[in-house]
Design a protein around this motif. Sequence first.
Motif, short mmCIF file in Angstrom:
data_model
loop_
_atom_site.label_atom_id
_atom_site.label_comp_id
_atom_site.label_asym_id
_atom_site.label_seq_id
_atom_site.Cartn_x
_atom_site.Cartn_y
_atom_site.Cartn_z
N THR A 6 0.83 -1.18 -0.11
CA THR A 6 -0.01 -0.47 -0.45
C THR A 6 1.30 1.48 0.05
O THR A 6 1.84 1.61 0.73
N ILE A 7 0.63 2.53 -0.57
CA ILE A 7 1.20 4.11 -1.15
C ILE A 7 -0.22 4.06 -0.59
O ILE A 7 -1.41 4.51 -0.88
N ALA A 68 6.32 2.91 0.89
CA ALA A 68 5.23 1.38 0.78
C ALA A 68 5.47 1.01 2.21
O ALA A 68 5.63 0.75 2.82
N GLN A 69 4.50 0.40 2.26
CA GLN A 69 3.59 -1.22 3.25
C GLN A 69 3.24 -2.05 3.14
O GLN A 69 2.18 -2.04 2.78
N LYS A 70 4.04 -3.56 3.48
CA LYS A 70 3.12 -4.36 3.08
C LYS A 70 2.36 -4.73 4.19
O LYS A 70 3.11 -4.42 5.91
N LYS A 148 1.93 4.86 -9.14
CA LYS A 148 2.42 6.35 -8.16
C LYS A 148 2.63 7.10 -9.53
O LYS A 148 1.80 8.52 -8.96
N ASP A 149 2.82 7.18 -10.20
CA ASP A 149 4.04 8.20 -11.09
C ASP A 149 2.64 8.22 -12.12
O ASP A 149 2.55 9.71 -12.49
N LEU A 150 1.54 7.94 -12.79
CA LEU A 150 0.40 7.38 -13.25
C LEU A 150 -0.35 9.00 -12.74
O LEU A 150 -0.84 10.16 -12.85
N LEU A 151 -0.31 9.03 -11.67
CA LEU A 151 -1.27 9.85 -10.47
C LEU A 151 -0.81 11.06 -9.90
O LEU A 151 -0.75 11.65 -9.40
N GLN A 152 0.36 10.71 -10.55
CA GLN A 152 1.29 12.60 -10.23
C GLN A 152 2.29 12.34 -8.65
O GLN A 152 2.02 13.75 -8.41
N ILE A 153 1.59 11.94 -8.10
CA ILE A 153 2.42 11.34 -6.46
C ILE A 153 2.60 11.27 -6.15
O ILE A 153 4.09 10.84 -6.64
N SER A 154 3.77 12.81 -5.27
CA SER A 154 5.02 13.35 -5.25
C SER A 154 5.51 12.36 -3.94
O SER A 154 4.63 12.27 -2.82
N ASP A 157 4.71 13.83 -0.53
CA ASP A 157 3.48 13.84 -0.06
C ASP A 157 2.95 12.15 0.30
O ASP A 157 1.78 12.14 0.88
N LEU A 158 3.33 11.92 0.68
CA LEU A 158 3.56 9.64 1.14
C LEU A 158 3.67 10.13 2.52
O LEU A 158 4.09 10.71 3.00
N VAL A 159 2.94 9.22 2.52
CA VAL A 159 2.33 9.08 4.42
C VAL A 159 2.56 7.92 4.70
O VAL A 159 1.85 6.73 4.42
#
Length: 170
Positions: A6-7, A68-70, A148-154, A157-159
């Motif tokens: 999960t991201i 990411a998280q497993k 993540k790339d397609l949705l333009q997530i920088s 902004d990751l949590v």
Amino acid sequence: MYADITIKARCENPEDAESILLGLNAVFQGQDVQTDTYYETDNGKLKHRQGNIENVLIHYRRTYLGEAQKTEVFLYLKNPSAGTVAEICHGKGVLGQVKKIRKIFFIDNVKFHLDQIEGLGSFIEIEAIDLEGSVGLEVLQQQCDYYKDLLQISDEDLVTSAYTDLIHHS
């Protein structure tokens, strides 16, 4: 065995993210109004989610893999009865509650959440899911990175914190 990567990220423009997902032919599952109640547990997190689409009792542990998280799932009960919830959660203290409006989308085995969290704002989650253990963690990670790339997530902004932890620290 079930596995997912999960991201999660803050999302300034959920409408843009939704447009991108629909442009990728994502299947919209609906909008869910959810209340997640977290209970004390010795290991991982114990959560009762109540929504109009998703109703689950889940005990899980997340391991952080960089951005990411497993997730390891110990218990997953869909639509648990009130008696079952009482039996499992009886005597456990409530750690907190998260109230959210969640839009749910799917592309193949990848689930997307556009979340509006009470008191926190907008977030997006990309959850690459392997129900039977046939996909493998490496492919799940590649799927998360791809979307993540397609949705333009920088990266900024990751949590990596759970919503309940963010609420307690805001």
